[in-house]
Design a protein around this motif. Structure first.
Motif, mmCIF file in Angstrom:
data_model
loop_
_atom_site.group_PDB
_atom_site.id
_atom_site.type_symbol
_atom_site.label_atom_id
_atom_site.label_comp_id
_atom_site.label_asym_id
_atom_site.label_seq_id
_atom_site.Cartn_x
_atom_site.Cartn_y
_atom_site.Cartn_z
ATOM 1 N N LEU A 7 86.959 56.057 9.034
ATOM 2 C CA LEU A 7 86.198 56.110 10.077
ATOM 3 C C LEU A 7 84.819 55.904 9.796
ATOM 4 O O LEU A 7 84.229 56.779 9.098
ATOM 5 N N ALA A 8 84.112 55.064 10.556
ATOM 6 C CA ALA A 8 82.762 54.750 10.156
ATOM 7 C C ALA A 8 82.058 54.364 11.260
ATOM 8 O O ALA A 8 82.636 54.048 12.538
ATOM 9 N N ASN A 9 80.750 54.152 11.590
ATOM 10 C CA ASN A 9 79.755 53.680 12.623
ATOM 11 C C ASN A 9 79.065 52.464 12.244
ATOM 12 O O ASN A 9 78.704 52.463 10.881
ATOM 13 N N ALA A 10 78.668 51.668 13.227
ATOM 14 C CA ALA A 10 77.558 50.537 13.019
ATOM 15 C C ALA A 10 76.320 51.075 12.516
ATOM 16 O O ALA A 10 75.826 50.457 11.492
ATOM 17 N N VAL A 11 75.774 52.270 13.011
ATOM 18 C CA VAL A 11 74.741 52.946 12.651
ATOM 19 C C VAL A 11 75.054 54.297 12.138
ATOM 20 O O VAL A 11 75.886 54.805 12.477
ATOM 21 N N ALA B 222 69.487 47.016 11.304
ATOM 22 C CA ALA B 222 68.976 47.733 9.985
ATOM 23 C C ALA B 222 69.983 48.430 9.094
ATOM 24 O O ALA B 222 69.800 48.727 7.902
ATOM 25 N N CYS B 223 71.163 48.944 9.914
ATOM 26 C CA CYS B 223 72.108 49.814 9.197
ATOM 27 C C CYS B 223 73.301 48.809 8.656
ATOM 28 O O CYS B 223 74.062 49.155 7.902
ATOM 29 N N ARG B 224 73.266 47.542 8.946
ATOM 30 C CA ARG B 224 74.378 46.565 8.566
ATOM 31 C C ARG B 224 74.612 46.593 7.107
ATOM 32 O O ARG B 224 75.765 46.440 6.876
ATOM 33 N N PRO B 225 73.643 46.464 6.330
ATOM 34 C CA PRO B 225 73.826 46.498 4.855
ATOM 35 C C PRO B 225 74.816 47.628 4.475
ATOM 36 O O PRO B 225 75.635 47.383 3.468
ATOM 37 N N TYR B 226 74.547 48.655 4.920
ATOM 38 C CA TYR B 226 75.337 50.038 4.692
ATOM 39 C C TYR B 226 76.721 49.967 4.950
ATOM 40 O O TYR B 226 77.487 50.153 4.459
ATOM 41 N N LEU B 227 77.225 49.241 6.355
ATOM 42 C CA LEU B 227 78.301 48.930 6.695
ATOM 43 C C LEU B 227 78.844 47.930 5.667
ATOM 44 O O LEU B 227 80.127 47.885 5.614
ATOM 45 N N GLU B 228 78.243 46.727 5.521
ATOM 46 C CA GLU B 228 78.842 45.772 4.606
ATOM 47 C C GLU B 228 79.155 46.375 3.383
ATOM 48 O O GLU B 228 80.241 45.754 2.923
ATOM 49 N N ARG B 229 78.565 47.275 2.680
ATOM 50 C CA ARG B 229 78.710 47.876 1.414
ATOM 51 C C ARG B 229 80.261 48.658 1.623
ATOM 52 O O ARG B 229 80.852 48.554 0.517
#
Length: 291
Positions: free
Chosen positions: A176-180, A201-208
């Protein structure tokens, strides 16, 4: 169709777990001396999706409670998200090379957008780090911000029941994760959806996270998650994205309603059931869908 000997049919169990069954109930039928069953005539069962088998129900499965509970408080209406200025994205390349441990530390100390100013703690996500299923929501709420875990409020309780309907206890073959990763707070002090800039701004974290997890299927819970994964017009409605299998790279993505929305609009649970069937089909194909 009548229940199979020794219990309900698999389809009936699944519908009841979604909170949209039983489909046909006699008006005078009761489940106890004083609590009548709801009449479900106004909510017909969703038609089965072609080629999708019903989830296998374990012989020792636990009872799954209905998706909604009248005693659960409904999440407050989201306030309008302010427009934020996204900082220069100089750290995206470094994030794309991080290990899990480095990612956890980076998210915990992140200052990539103004959401960091009001958070108690960032919420990276939780679950199996080698999952078949990845569920992505919009962002932490008040309870998640306090506890550091995703989906632990009323919407989280509903999501747990959605997972159980798929024979997916939280943390088992799912993440389970979130976009931000930080709680978006409105001017009224209540939870609100993240803005486009905050999601970017948070997208690189989600991509990783996705690169490290390598799930077989992704379920986007709501528009914020869908746009973070797929891009597109911010004005698009979830209804326009549903009932299609999208792609994030080679990974199939199915869009459905956020559990918080389903708490407010319980009749749309039938639509989410169809979405989960579509995601089950994508998962069964191991992400290899016909072109």
């Amino acid at each position: 169709m009548t229940p199979a000997a020794g219990g309900l049919t698999r389809r009936t169990r699944f519908l009841q777990a979604l909170g949209i069954g039983p489909v046909w109930v006699q008006r005078d039928t009761v489940v106890s001396d004083d609590v009548p069953l709801p009449v479900a005539i106004a909510v017909p069962a969703a038609p089965p999706v072609a080629g999708v088998a019903a989830p296998v129900v374990s012989k020792q499965d636990k009872a799954v409670s209905a998706w909604d509970d009248a005693s659960v408080p409904v999440r407050a209406a989201a306030a309008a998200a302010p427009i934020l200025v996204m900082p220069a994205d100089e750290g995206a390349v470094a994030i794309a090379r991080m290990s899990w441990q480095e990612l956890e530390l980076a998210v915990a100390s992140c200052t990539r957008c103004p959401l960091c100013r009001n958070r108690k703690q960032a919420v990276l996500g939780a679950g199996d780090q080698k999952p078949g299923w990845l569920f992505v929501g919009e962002g932490p709420g008040h309870v998640e911000d306090q506890q550091g875990e995703p989906f632990v409020g009323p919407a989280g309780k509903l999501l747990d029941n959605m997972l159980l309907a798929l024979e997916l206890p939280r943390g088992e073959n799912n993440y389970l994760a979130n976009a931000v990763k930080c709680r978006p707070v409105g001017a009224d002090g209540k939870d609100r959806p993240p803005s486009v800039d905050e999601s970017a701004a948070c997208r690189p974290y989600l991509e990783r996270q996705i690169a490290l997890l390598q799930p077989a299927v992704i379920v986007a819970l709501g528009k914020v998650a869908a746009l973070s994964l797929l891009g597109g017009d911010p004005k698009i409605a979830v209804a326009a994205l549903r009932e299609h299998t999208h792609r994030y790279g080679s990974i199939p993505v199915v869009v459905t309603y956020h559990p918080a929305y389903l708490l407010r609009k319980p009749l749309d649970k039938a639509k989410s059931w169809r979405d989960l069937c579509l995601a089950t089909q994508a998962y069964a194909s191991d992400g290899k869908l016909a072109v």
